[in-house]
Design a protein around this motif. Structure first.
Motif, short mmCIF file in Angstrom:
data_model
loop_
_atom_site.label_atom_id
_atom_site.label_comp_id
_atom_site.label_asym_id
_atom_site.label_seq_id
_atom_site.Cartn_x
_atom_site.Cartn_y
_atom_site.Cartn_z
N VAL A 280 0.73 -1.07 -0.08
CA VAL A 280 -0.01 0.12 -0.02
C VAL A 280 0.81 1.14 0.07
O VAL A 280 1.93 1.32 0.74
N LYS A 281 0.65 2.07 -0.89
CA LYS A 281 1.52 3.44 -0.97
C LYS A 281 0.52 4.72 -0.73
O LYS A 281 1.04 5.76 -0.19
N ALA A 282 -0.82 4.45 -0.58
CA ALA A 282 -1.54 5.46 -0.08
C ALA A 282 -3.01 4.89 0.14
O ALA A 282 -3.46 3.84 -0.49
N ALA A 283 -3.71 5.19 1.30
CA ALA A 283 -5.01 4.95 1.68
C ALA A 283 -5.73 6.06 2.07
O ALA A 283 -5.31 6.56 2.96
N GLY A 284 -6.83 6.19 1.40
CA GLY A 284 -7.69 7.49 1.90
C GLY A 284 -8.36 7.13 3.17
O GLY A 284 -9.07 6.06 3.37
N ILE A 285 -8.54 8.13 3.80
CA ILE A 285 -9.33 8.24 4.98
C ILE A 285 -10.62 9.02 4.71
O ILE A 285 -10.59 10.07 4.43
N CYS A 286 -11.87 7.99 4.64
CA CYS A 286 -13.16 8.44 4.17
C CYS A 286 -14.18 8.66 5.26
O CYS A 286 -14.05 8.21 6.25
N HIS A 287 -15.12 9.50 5.11
CA HIS A 287 -16.27 9.74 6.11
C HIS A 287 -16.77 8.30 6.49
O HIS A 287 -17.14 8.00 7.78
N SER A 288 -17.04 7.59 5.54
CA SER A 288 -17.57 6.25 5.90
C SER A 288 -16.72 5.48 6.89
O SER A 288 -17.41 4.70 7.80
N HIS B 219 -17.88 6.04 10.26
CA HIS B 219 -19.26 5.21 10.54
C HIS B 219 -18.62 3.79 10.98
O HIS B 219 -19.46 3.36 12.16
N TYR B 220 -18.12 3.35 10.19
CA TYR B 220 -17.58 2.07 10.59
C TYR B 220 -16.87 1.81 11.83
O TYR B 220 -17.31 0.94 12.67
N ARG B 221 -15.96 2.82 12.16
CA ARG B 221 -15.28 2.71 13.66
C ARG B 221 -16.33 2.75 14.72
O ARG B 221 -16.53 2.12 15.59
N ALA B 222 -17.53 3.41 14.25
CA ALA B 222 -18.61 3.92 15.30
C ALA B 222 -19.49 2.58 15.50
O ALA B 222 -20.61 2.42 16.13
N GLY B 223 -19.35 1.54 14.56
CA GLY B 223 -20.20 0.36 14.38
C GLY B 223 -21.50 0.60 13.57
O GLY B 223 -22.28 -0.26 13.55
N ILE B 224 -21.24 1.49 12.77
CA ILE B 224 -22.44 1.71 11.75
C ILE B 224 -22.02 0.88 10.52
O ILE B 224 -21.03 1.51 9.96
#
Ligand SMILES: [Zn+2]
Ligand SMILES: [Zn+2]
Length: 350
Positions: free
Chosen positions: A41-49, A52-57
């Motif tokens: 992996v050279k780049a991984a975007g941090i997305c608003h989704s 949500h996933y971290r919060a369990g949604i």
């Protein structure tokens, strides 16, 4: 030729259980199975989704490595892979689908019953190595930096899909509600698809200015009702297509209210709110269409690269922050996204 020695371990930032902070982990490096690739992996975007996933949604399988916007270099290939080789620059389509079911065969693979999303249902790109099916790895041209390749895979691809669902074409007028990650791509892609006029609706002056730089007519929703403003600008007619890319019931309603006869409203923002419409005035009387937008198709990724290559999609201002693969830093970025504190697009460079 001796095959390259596989790395023994890799680093990842993981969600151990929903609702908790992400943690740093060192784990056994994945090995590519038949038909798979191992990607550095050279780049991984941090997305608003991801917030949500971290919060369990939404996400179900835990523990899980988040990250669905991935670009990198092929490290090694599994048995039977002939399409890619070690050293190739690639970006990753995040939907892993069977390719055989009725939905896959009909070209609507985002509804594959056994489909999985990388970084949501299976391990994603907040790591220095990831295994994905070779069919999910698309060539990333040399002139596209890894950071831009990563974010192309989510917001730009979904913006293109929304425009396709709304059947935007030559001479159309288009309203784009929300000039965030999707919106800044949608404005440019609408013009590339032949839209005559693109109205960009937002409340943030910097975003409106950015949309204007990309050729849109800015509509400041703080200055008054954007539907009235667009009707005034179009001689009362309204627009042929409207995209809602924010995720508010009110802006979804506006996307319907602003339509011209036989106009199409494509809704892509995520919300649990309910929207309200006046069926006769806004839908029947105009033969308007309200269309849902879910993810995008693998076939749209090659198309997207064409727009980048022709200079019709410029993401050079889209990535505003680069962070290391570090749980504390990434948790902070997700906190900012959750609180809408940060408008920037952050990318992890492991
Ligand atoms: Zn995303
Ligand atoms: Zn399928």
């Amino acid at each position: 030729m001796t095959p390259p020695k596989s790395p023994a371990t890799c680093r990842a930032v993981r969600l151990e259980s929903p609702g908790r902070e992400l943690v740093d982990a060192t784990q056994e490096a994945p090995a590519p199975g038949p038909g798979e690739l191992l990607i550095r992996v050279k780049a991984a975007g941090i997305c608003h989704s991801d917030a949500h996933y971290r919060a369990g949604i939404g996400s179900t399988n835990h523990p899980l490595t988040l990250g669905h916007e991935i670009a990198g270099i092929v490290e090694s290939i599994g048995a039977g892979v002939a399409t890619r080789r070690a050293g190739d620059r690639v970006c990753v389509h995040y939907l892993v689908t069977c390719g055989e079911c009725r939905d896959c065969r009909a070209g609507r693979e985002q509804f594959c019953a056994t489909g999985q999303m990388i970084g949501k249902d299976r391990d994603g790109g907040y790591a220095d190595l990831i295994c994905v099916p070779a069919v999910n790895a698309h060539p990333l041209p040399d002139f596209v930096p890894f950071e831009q390749g990563a974010i192309l895979m989510c917001s730009s691809a979904t913006a293109l899909h929304a425009l396709r669902k709304a059947r935007v074409g030559e001479g159309d007028s288009v309203a784009v509600f929300g000039v965030g990650g999707l919106g800044v791509s949608a404005v440019q892609l609408a013009r590339a698809l032949g839209a005559a006029t693109v109205y960009a609706v937002d409340v943030n002056p910097a975003k409106l200015a950015l949309a204007q730089r990309h050729g849109a007519v800015p509509v400041d929703a703080r200055a008054g009702d954007p539907v009235q403003a667009i009707r005034a600008a179009t001689g009362r007619r309204g627009v042929d297509a409207a995209l809602e890319l924010i995720g508010f019931a009110r802006t979804m309603e506006q996307a319907v209210e602003v339509l011209a006869p036989q106009g199409r409203a494509a809704l892509a923002g995520l919300t649990q709110e309910r929207m309200s419409i006046a069926p006769y005035r806004d839908v029947l009387n105009r033969e308007a269409e309200i269309i849902g937008v879910s993810d995008h198709l693998a076939s749209e990724i090659a198309e997207l690269m064409g727009f980048v290559e022709r200079g019709q999609l410029d993401l050079s201002h889209a990535v505003t922050r680069v962070v290391p693969l570090d749980a504390a830093t990434i948790n902070g970025v997700l906190d900012d996204l959750e609180a809408f504190r940060d408008d920037v697009r952050t990318v992890i460079r492991p």
